[in-house]
Design a protein around this motif. Structure first.
Motif, PDB file in Angstrom:
ATOM      1  N   ASP A 171      63.831 122.599  35.545  1.00  0.00           N
ATOM      2  CA  ASP A 171      64.676 121.942  34.542  1.00  0.00           C
ATOM      3  C   ASP A 171      64.917 122.843  33.334  1.00  0.00           C
ATOM      4  OD1 ASP A 171      64.741 119.581  36.118  1.00  0.00           O
ATOM      5  OD2 ASP A 171      62.815 118.970  35.289  1.00  0.00           O
ATOM      6  N   GLY A 172      65.123 124.127  33.591  1.00  0.00           N
ATOM      7  CA  GLY A 172      65.414 125.070  32.523  1.00  0.00           C
ATOM      8  C   GLY A 172      64.205 125.621  31.808  1.00  0.00           C
ATOM      9  N   ILE A 173      63.002 125.146  32.151  1.00  0.00           N
ATOM     10  CA  ILE A 173      61.759 125.609  31.529  1.00  0.00           C
ATOM     11  C   ILE A 173      61.091 126.639  32.433  1.00  0.00           C
ATOM     12  CG2 ILE A 173      59.476 124.958  30.695  1.00  0.00           C
ATOM     13  CD1 ILE A 173      61.759 123.969  28.950  1.00  0.00           C
ATOM     14  N   VAL A 174      60.749 127.782  31.871  1.00  0.00           N
ATOM     15  CA  VAL A 174      60.064 128.819  32.631  1.00  0.00           C
ATOM     16  C   VAL A 174      58.620 128.387  32.868  1.00  0.00           C
ATOM     17  CG1 VAL A 174      59.255 131.216  32.588  1.00  0.00           C
ATOM     18  CG2 VAL A 174      61.532 130.636  31.705  1.00  0.00           C
ATOM     19  N   THR A 175      58.142 128.541  34.108  1.00  0.00           N
ATOM     20  CA  THR A 175      56.753 128.186  34.420  1.00  0.00           C
ATOM     21  C   THR A 175      55.927 129.447  34.679  1.00  0.00           C
ATOM     22  OG1 THR A 175      57.415 127.749  36.728  1.00  0.00           O
ATOM     23  CG2 THR A 175      57.245 125.865  35.216  1.00  0.00           C
ATOM     24  N   GLU A 176      56.088 130.033  35.853  1.00  0.00           N
ATOM     25  CA  GLU A 176      55.336 131.229  36.200  1.00  0.00           C
ATOM     26  C   GLU A 176      56.117 132.018  37.241  1.00  0.00           C
ATOM     27  OE1 GLU A 176      51.607 130.056  37.889  1.00  0.00           O
ATOM     28  OE2 GLU A 176      52.515 128.682  39.325  1.00  0.00           O
ATOM     29  N   CYS A 177      55.547 133.090  37.736  1.00  0.00           N
ATOM     30  CA  CYS A 177      56.181 133.901  38.769  1.00  0.00           C
ATOM     31  C   CYS A 177      55.617 133.539  40.141  1.00  0.00           C
ATOM     32  CB  CYS A 177      55.970 135.379  38.490  1.00  0.00           C
ATOM     33  SG  CYS A 177      56.714 135.976  36.963  1.00  0.00           S
ATOM     34  N   ALA A 178      56.152 134.178  41.167  1.00  0.00           N
ATOM     35  CA  ALA A 178      55.710 133.879  42.523  1.00  0.00           C
ATOM     36  C   ALA A 178      54.233 134.153  42.717  1.00  0.00           C
ATOM     37  CB  ALA A 178      56.533 134.683  43.524  1.00  0.00           C
ATOM     38  N   HIS A 179      53.715 135.224  42.116  1.00  0.00           N
ATOM     39  CA  HIS A 179      52.271 135.467  42.182  1.00  0.00           C
ATOM     40  C   HIS A 179      51.764 136.133  40.914  1.00  0.00           C
ATOM     41  CE1 HIS A 179      53.357 139.579  43.656  1.00  0.00           C
ATOM     42  NE2 HIS A 179      54.246 138.925  44.363  1.00  0.00           N
ATOM     43  N   SER A 180      52.326 135.712  39.790  1.00  0.00           N
ATOM     44  CA  SER A 180      51.920 136.241  38.487  1.00  0.00           C
ATOM     45  C   SER A 180      52.202 135.185  37.425  1.00  0.00           C
ATOM     46  CB  SER A 180      52.714 137.502  38.130  1.00  0.00           C
ATOM     47  OG  SER A 180      52.753 138.439  39.180  1.00  0.00           O
ATOM     48  N   ASN A 181      51.651 135.401  36.235  1.00  0.00           N
ATOM     49  CA  ASN A 181      52.065 134.642  35.056  1.00  0.00           C
ATOM     50  C   ASN A 181      53.106 135.441  34.284  1.00  0.00           C
ATOM     51  OD1 ASN A 181      48.747 133.620  34.909  1.00  0.00           O
ATOM     52  ND2 ASN A 181      50.393 132.138  35.027  1.00  0.00           N
ATOM     53  N   VAL A 182      53.954 134.754  33.540  1.00  0.00           N
ATOM     54  CA  VAL A 182      54.974 135.433  32.746  1.00  0.00           C
ATOM     55  C   VAL A 182      54.935 134.883  31.327  1.00  0.00           C
ATOM     56  CG1 VAL A 182      56.785 133.812  33.501  1.00  0.00           C
ATOM     57  CG2 VAL A 182      57.416 136.071  32.583  1.00  0.00           C
ATOM     58  N   SER A 183      54.937 135.772  30.358  1.00  0.00           N
ATOM     59  CA  SER A 183      54.909 135.421  28.943  1.00  0.00           C
ATOM     60  C   SER A 183      55.950 136.270  28.225  1.00  0.00           C
ATOM     61  CB  SER A 183      53.516 135.677  28.350  1.00  0.00           C
ATOM     62  OG  SER A 183      52.505 135.048  29.115  1.00  0.00           O
ATOM     63  N   ILE A 184      56.226 135.935  26.968  1.00  0.00           N
ATOM     64  CA  ILE A 184      57.233 136.695  26.228  1.00  0.00           C
ATOM     65  C   ILE A 184      56.755 136.978  24.813  1.00  0.00           C
ATOM     66  CG2 ILE A 184      59.166 135.756  27.564  1.00  0.00           C
ATOM     67  CD1 ILE A 184      59.794 133.911  25.209  1.00  0.00           C
ATOM     68  N   LEU A 185      57.333 138.021  24.234  1.00  0.00           N
ATOM     69  CA  LEU A 185      57.209 138.311  22.807  1.00  0.00           C
ATOM     70  C   LEU A 185      58.557 138.066  22.156  1.00  0.00           C
ATOM     71  CD1 LEU A 185      55.188 141.658  22.751  1.00  0.00           C
ATOM     72  CD2 LEU A 185      54.424 139.451  21.836  1.00  0.00           C
ATOM     73  N   LYS A 186      58.539 137.378  21.010  1.00  0.00           N
ATOM     74  CA  LYS A 186      59.757 137.155  20.243  1.00  0.00           C
ATOM     75  C   LYS A 186      59.399 137.133  18.764  1.00  0.00           C
ATOM     76  CE  LYS A 186      64.163 136.306  19.665  1.00  0.00           C
ATOM     77  NZ  LYS A 186      65.197 137.312  20.017  1.00  0.00           N
ATOM     78  N   ASP A 187      60.005 138.048  18.015  1.00  0.00           N
ATOM     79  CA  ASP A 187      59.756 138.140  16.574  1.00  0.00           C
ATOM     80  C   ASP A 187      58.263 138.254  16.266  1.00  0.00           C
ATOM     81  OD1 ASP A 187      62.510 137.929  16.127  1.00  0.00           O
ATOM     82  OD2 ASP A 187      62.415 135.738  16.049  1.00  0.00           O
ATOM     83  N   GLY A 188      57.560 139.023  17.090  1.00  0.00           N
ATOM     84  CA  GLY A 188      56.149 139.264  16.866  1.00  0.00           C
ATOM     85  C   GLY A 188      55.218 138.169  17.320  1.00  0.00           C
ATOM     86  N   VAL A 189      55.772 137.086  17.907  1.00  0.00           N
ATOM     87  CA  VAL A 189      54.965 135.953  18.370  1.00  0.00           C
ATOM     88  C   VAL A 189      54.874 136.005  19.898  1.00  0.00           C
ATOM     89  CG1 VAL A 189      54.749 133.439  18.450  1.00  0.00           C
ATOM     90  CG2 VAL A 189      55.654 134.556  16.391  1.00  0.00           C
ATOM     91  N   PHE A 190      53.694 135.735  20.419  1.00  0.00           N
ATOM     92  CA  PHE A 190      53.447 135.719  21.861  1.00  0.00           C
ATOM     93  C   PHE A 190      53.595 134.286  22.365  1.00  0.00           C
ATOM     94  CE2 PHE A 190      50.758 135.173  25.556  1.00  0.00           C
ATOM     95  CZ  PHE A 190      50.921 136.339  26.294  1.00  0.00           C
TER      96      PHE A 190
END
Length: 285
Positions: A171-190
């Motif tokens: 529903d437009g929300i990122v969860t995880e990858c097929a066999h990994s976790n995924v995170s982001i950096l934006k404006d210095g925030v993790f």
């Protein structure tokens, strides 16, 4: 015979047959099955069950090692060798035998299994009792289960596209990858998806978050969107065998590369923990 089993051309009692260790069913639940009853030497609704079986296998790119008619003959022949007049007839095909890897060789031959045992049908005049429960069958991503077929198919599709991972979303929300976790950096925030039933709590991700705290980087464990992913300064992919990778492309478009300093600080902290723990000096040896 009281019961009969078949695996890849070998026939015997179920307790006699041996399955190779590297059959992918052991690692991924990588296969499909069908089942019906047998009565007086006939496999009930055989054509319907075979049609469904071959359709299921095709949907997962699994190659059944014999034609439909030949499999029907095999099931009927095996049924005739089992004692009794009413039977449970079960068969499955696994993707085959290969070293454990989400990505599999294209066109690899599947392995056929059959099991037939005496059975009986329940009396339809005897009532049964029921309870209700929420349907959570597709909300157990937090469990590191062997049933990894969706991840296998996503990993294979990624390999065909010449990329290394697939990012899942709901529903437009990122969860995880097929066999990994995924995170982001934006404006210095993790930012990273919270540890709920929609993702597997990654050990590597947990230690990366701890590294962020040590570095004074603000951490927000909250849902983020596909748009957030596309606009991220950096996209970080972690797993127990790849601690802190970063992405340069997403769906064919450039991605990340906007905060290399923060990314490098996190990578260095994560790798230093690995070096301190193992005594290694490089991830490349």
């Amino acid at each position: 015979m009281q019961a009969i089993a078949y695996y890849d051309g070998k026939i015997g009692a179920p307790e006699e047959l041996m399955v190779p260790f590297n059959d992918r069913v052991h690692f991924f639940g990588d296969g499909v099955y069908d089942a019906t009853v047998g009565a007086n030497g006939k496999v009930y609704l055989l054509r319907d069950h075979l049609d469904r079986f071959y359709t299921s296998a095709k949907a997962l790119d699994i190659h059944i090692p014999m034609e439909k008619a030949a499999l029907g003959e095999l099931l009927t022949d095996l049924l005739g060798k089992v004692d009794g007049t009413t039977h449970f007839v079960y068969w499955q095909v696994t993707r085959g035998i290969n070293d454990r890897n989400h990505v599999y060789p294209e066109g690899m031959p599947g392995k056929l299994w059959v099991m037939i045992r005496p059975n009986h049908l329940n009396d339809p005049d005897v009532p049964i009792r029921l309870v209700t429960a929420p349907d959570t069958r597709f909300y157990h991503c937090n469990i590191k289960t062997l049933n990894l077929i969706p991840s296998v198919m996503a990993a294979q599709d990624a390999a065909r596209r010449g990329v290394q991972e697939t990012v899942f979303h709901r529903d437009g929300i990122v969860t995880e990858c097929a066999h990994s976790n995924v995170s982001i950096l934006k404006d210095g925030v993790f930012y990273s998806h919270p540890n709920d039933e929609l993702i597997l709590r990654g050990i590597a991700k947990t230690h990366m978050i701890q590294a962020c705290y040590r570095l004074g980087i603000t951490v927000m464990e909250k849902p983020y969107t596909l748009d957030d992913l596309r606009a991220a300064d950096e996209i970080i992919v972690t797993s127990s065998s790849n601690f802190c990778l970063h992405a340069c492309e997403l769906d064919g478009a450039p991605a990340g590369g906007k905060d290399p300093g923060t990314l490098k600080a996190i990578q260095d902290a994560v790798l230093q923990e690995y070096y301190d723990y193992t005594g290694k000096t490089s991830v490349l040896d």
